[in-house]
Design an enzyme around this catalytic site. Structure first.
Site, short mmCIF file in Angstrom:
data_model
loop_
_atom_site.label_atom_id
_atom_site.label_comp_id
_atom_site.label_asym_id
_atom_site.label_seq_id
_atom_site.Cartn_x
_atom_site.Cartn_y
_atom_site.Cartn_z
N HIS A 1 30.62 16.92 55.53
CA HIS A 1 29.49 16.93 54.60
C HIS A 1 28.75 15.61 54.68
CE1 HIS A 1 30.63 20.38 51.63
NE2 HIS A 1 31.01 20.68 52.86
N TYR B 1 27.22 18.08 41.69
CA TYR B 1 27.71 17.45 40.46
C TYR B 1 26.61 17.59 39.41
CZ TYR B 1 31.21 14.99 43.35
OH TYR B 1 32.25 14.66 44.21
N PRO C 1 38.61 12.14 38.60
CA PRO C 1 38.30 12.76 39.90
C PRO C 1 36.81 12.81 40.24
CG PRO C 1 39.07 14.38 38.33
CD PRO C 1 39.26 13.06 37.69
N LYS D 1 38.20 9.89 44.50
CA LYS D 1 38.84 8.70 45.04
C LYS D 1 40.36 8.73 45.02
CE LYS D 1 35.19 7.04 46.30
NZ LYS D 1 35.05 7.48 47.69
N TYR E 1 30.84 6.58 47.93
CA TYR E 1 31.35 7.95 47.95
C TYR E 1 32.04 8.26 49.29
CZ TYR E 1 31.58 12.96 46.98
OH TYR E 1 32.03 14.24 46.76
P1 FAS Z 1 51.39 12.63 43.69
O1 FAS Z 1 51.44 12.70 42.19
O2 FAS Z 1 50.56 13.60 44.45
O3 FAS Z 1 52.86 12.78 44.29
C1 FAS Z 1 53.96 12.12 43.67
C2 FAS Z 1 55.21 12.90 44.04
O4 FAS Z 1 56.33 12.21 43.49
C3 FAS Z 1 55.22 14.31 43.45
O5 FAS Z 1 55.51 15.26 44.45
C4 FAS Z 1 56.29 14.26 42.38
O6 FAS Z 1 56.99 15.47 42.25
C5 FAS Z 1 57.20 13.16 42.92
N1 FAS Z 1 57.97 12.47 41.88
C6 FAS Z 1 57.55 12.10 40.66
N2 FAS Z 1 58.56 11.47 39.99
C7 FAS Z 1 59.64 11.47 40.84
C8 FAS Z 1 60.96 10.99 40.73
N3 FAS Z 1 61.39 10.37 39.63
N4 FAS Z 1 61.81 11.16 41.79
C9 FAS Z 1 61.37 11.76 42.92
N5 FAS Z 1 60.12 12.26 43.09
C10 FAS Z 1 59.27 12.10 42.04
N6 FAS Z 1 42.07 13.30 43.41
C11 FAS Z 1 40.89 13.50 44.03
O7 FAS Z 1 40.53 12.69 44.88
N7 FAS Z 1 40.12 14.59 43.70
C12 FAS Z 1 40.53 15.53 42.78
O8 FAS Z 1 39.83 16.50 42.51
C13 FAS Z 1 41.77 15.37 42.14
N8 FAS Z 1 42.22 16.30 41.23
C14 FAS Z 1 43.44 16.09 40.60
C15 FAS Z 1 43.95 17.01 39.66
C16 FAS Z 1 45.18 16.77 39.01
C17 FAS Z 1 45.72 17.77 38.00
C18 FAS Z 1 45.91 15.59 39.29
C19 FAS Z 1 47.22 15.30 38.58
C20 FAS Z 1 45.43 14.68 40.23
C21 FAS Z 1 44.20 14.93 40.89
N9 FAS Z 1 43.69 14.04 41.85
C22 FAS Z 1 42.50 14.23 42.47
C23 FAS Z 1 44.43 12.87 42.20
C24 FAS Z 1 45.50 13.28 43.18
O9 FAS Z 1 44.91 13.94 44.25
C25 FAS Z 1 46.26 12.04 43.56
O10 FAS Z 1 45.38 10.95 43.84
C26 FAS Z 1 47.19 12.25 44.72
O11 FAS Z 1 48.01 13.35 44.43
C27 FAS Z 1 47.98 10.97 44.91
O12 FAS Z 1 49.04 11.23 45.72
P2 FAS Z 1 50.46 10.55 45.44
O13 FAS Z 1 50.26 9.10 45.21
O14 FAS Z 1 51.33 11.02 46.57
O15 FAS Z 1 50.96 11.14 44.05
C1 PHB Z 2 37.54 19.20 44.59
O1 PHB Z 2 37.06 19.90 45.49
O2 PHB Z 2 38.63 19.48 44.01
C2 PHB Z 2 36.80 17.96 44.17
C3 PHB Z 2 35.77 17.50 44.94
C4 PHB Z 2 35.08 16.35 44.55
C5 PHB Z 2 35.46 15.69 43.39
C6 PHB Z 2 36.52 16.15 42.61
C7 PHB Z 2 37.20 17.29 43.01
O3 PHB Z 2 34.78 14.58 43.00
#
Ligand code: FAS
Ligand code: PHB
Length: 389
Positions: A72, A200, A292, A296, A384
């Protein structure tokens, strides 16, 4: 059991770090509390910065992303029925790749399996010990049995609710937090995306985002009060509210369908400093959370992993620990840049109940600047698509 780098967390941070280290001959063990299916069932991020794409290619896991991801070179901001295109290519010559975090995680698991990486799922009671000694180690239970994992270093990749961050003594941690007065209700539907690029929307009824995963899988969000529960929102109610927040001529083309995933995520900005304590290094959501809006979260996890893997490789291969010594300061410098952008876009695009008419005028004027001012457009596009590592 003993390994060189023990990794807590089998999400994108932990898996990408493990794979980069394993490919360089460094042993790791990944401890994950959930099952692999559970980890792969989470619907999270959708947009990859150019730096993340490059890093995934360097890790040898970019082939499917190249085949199935979509480049994109812009996105839209809307306000007052106006579609404002942010032209990344014209503003800074860069682009992003739309490819879901779930697919990135799946590709990493597949690549790790192919080299026989050591992952232990279902761990409980994970605890970190002697981080500031020559014998750092982790204890955990598995199926009721106690285990100890000795290591040189521990990577805390266990997300915001993990245990690693809290293993740093509270008196040594500085935490910064901003909780936003709303959340995002997200829907995944097997329908064609509303538009070929992300939209957005700043609307008096609240923020909305039209995103996608592929030509027959769309990802949509609307801002909702923190008091809302997923069960408060039928699919029909979601589609009606989402359409009301998009420009009328655009919403006219919306193809709705049953939601195959529906969830509400709260929005917060959070940073915990430092990202190192002795043998412990924090990566990704374990150290920081961004709203989100700026896409980032996953991308910051990637840059943390880049800095940490580079430091660890230099330590083991060249007996040079400078990269480890300045990991926290280098990672945090980029984290704070992404924090600022995520805060700026969240503040610009959402409806804040407490905002005055003056505040809303400021949103309108900033959007007009983004519509007309090349310097403003370049600043948006550079942030971005991803600032340099
Ligand atoms: P994660 O949270 O992905 O992974 C951590 C891992 O550690 C998990 O698998 C968990 O089970 C494990 N863990 C936790 N505690 C533990 C323990 N005590 N022992 C062993 N394992 C353990 N980012 C975007 O850029 N765009 C988005 O749209 C977006 N939407 C999101 C929506 C939600 C609901 C959430 C919660 C996050 C969102 N994010 C988004 C952010 C997300 O993408 C994170 O930045 C990304 O998952 C980060 O990856 P990790 O650092 O690996 O953490
Ligand atoms: C998504 O596709 O989940 C998404 C994309 C851009 C954002 C947040 C979420 O800024």
């Amino acid at each position: 059991m003993r390994t060189q780098v023990a990794i807590i967390g089998g999400g994108p941070s932990g898996l990408l770090l493990s794979h980069l280290l394993n490919r360089a001959g460094i042993e790791t063990v990944v401890l994950e509390r959930q099952s692999r299916d559970y980890v792969l069932s989470r619907i999270r991020a959708g947009v990859l910065e150019r730096g993340t794409v490059d890093l995934l290619h360097r890790a040898g896991v970019g082939a499917r992303m190249t085949r199935e991801g979509h480049t994109h070179s812009g996105c839209y901001l809307t306000h007052d029925q106006q579609m404002i295109r942010m032209d990344f290519a014209a503003a800074c010559g860069a682009a992003v790749t739309v490819y879901g975090q779930t697919e990135v995680t799946r590709d990493l698991y597949d690549a790790q399996d192919a080299i026989g990486a050591q992952h232990i799922h279902g761990v409980e009671a994970v605890a970190l010990h002697d981080l500031d000694s020559a014998r750092p180690h982790i204890t955990y239970t598995l199926d009721g049995q106690s285990h100890r994992l000795d290591c040189d270093f521990i990577a805390g990749c266990d997300g915001f609710h993990g245990v690693s961050r809290k293993a740093i003594p509270a008196n040594l941690r500085r935490e910064y937090e901003k909780v936003y007065p709303f959340g995002w209700l997200g829907v995944l539907s097997e329908t064609p995306p509303l538009h070929e690029e992300l939209i957005y929307a700043n609307h008096p009824r609240g923020f909305a985002l039209a995103s996608m995963r592929n030509p027959m899988l769309s990802r949509y969000y609307i801002q909702v009060p923190l008091s809302d529960k997923v069960q408060d929102w039928s699919d029909a109610a979601f589609w009606e509210e989402f359409s009301a927040r998009m420009p009328e001529d655009v919403a006219a083309g919306l193809i709705t369908g049953p939601s195959i995933e529906k969830s509400i995520a709260p929005l917060r900005s959070f940073v915990s400093e430092p990202m190192r304590y002795g043998a412990l290094f924090l990566c990704g959501d374990a150290a920081h959370i961004v709203p989100p809006t700026g896409a980032k979260g996953l991308n910051l996890a990637a840059s943390d992993v880049h800095y940490l893997s580079t430091g660890l490789l230099a330590h083991y291969n060249e007996k040079d620990s400078a990269g480890l010594d300045d990991y926290s300061q280098k990672a945090l410098a980029r984290v704070w840049q992404a924090m600022r952008f995520s805060w700026q876009v969240t503040t610009l695009m959402h409806h804040f109940p407490e905002h005055s008419d003056y505040d809303r005028q400021m949103q309108r004027v900033e959007l007009m600047q983004l519509a007309t001012n090349p310097a403003a457009q370049r600043m948006f596009a550079e942030n971005y698509t991803g600032l340099p590592y």
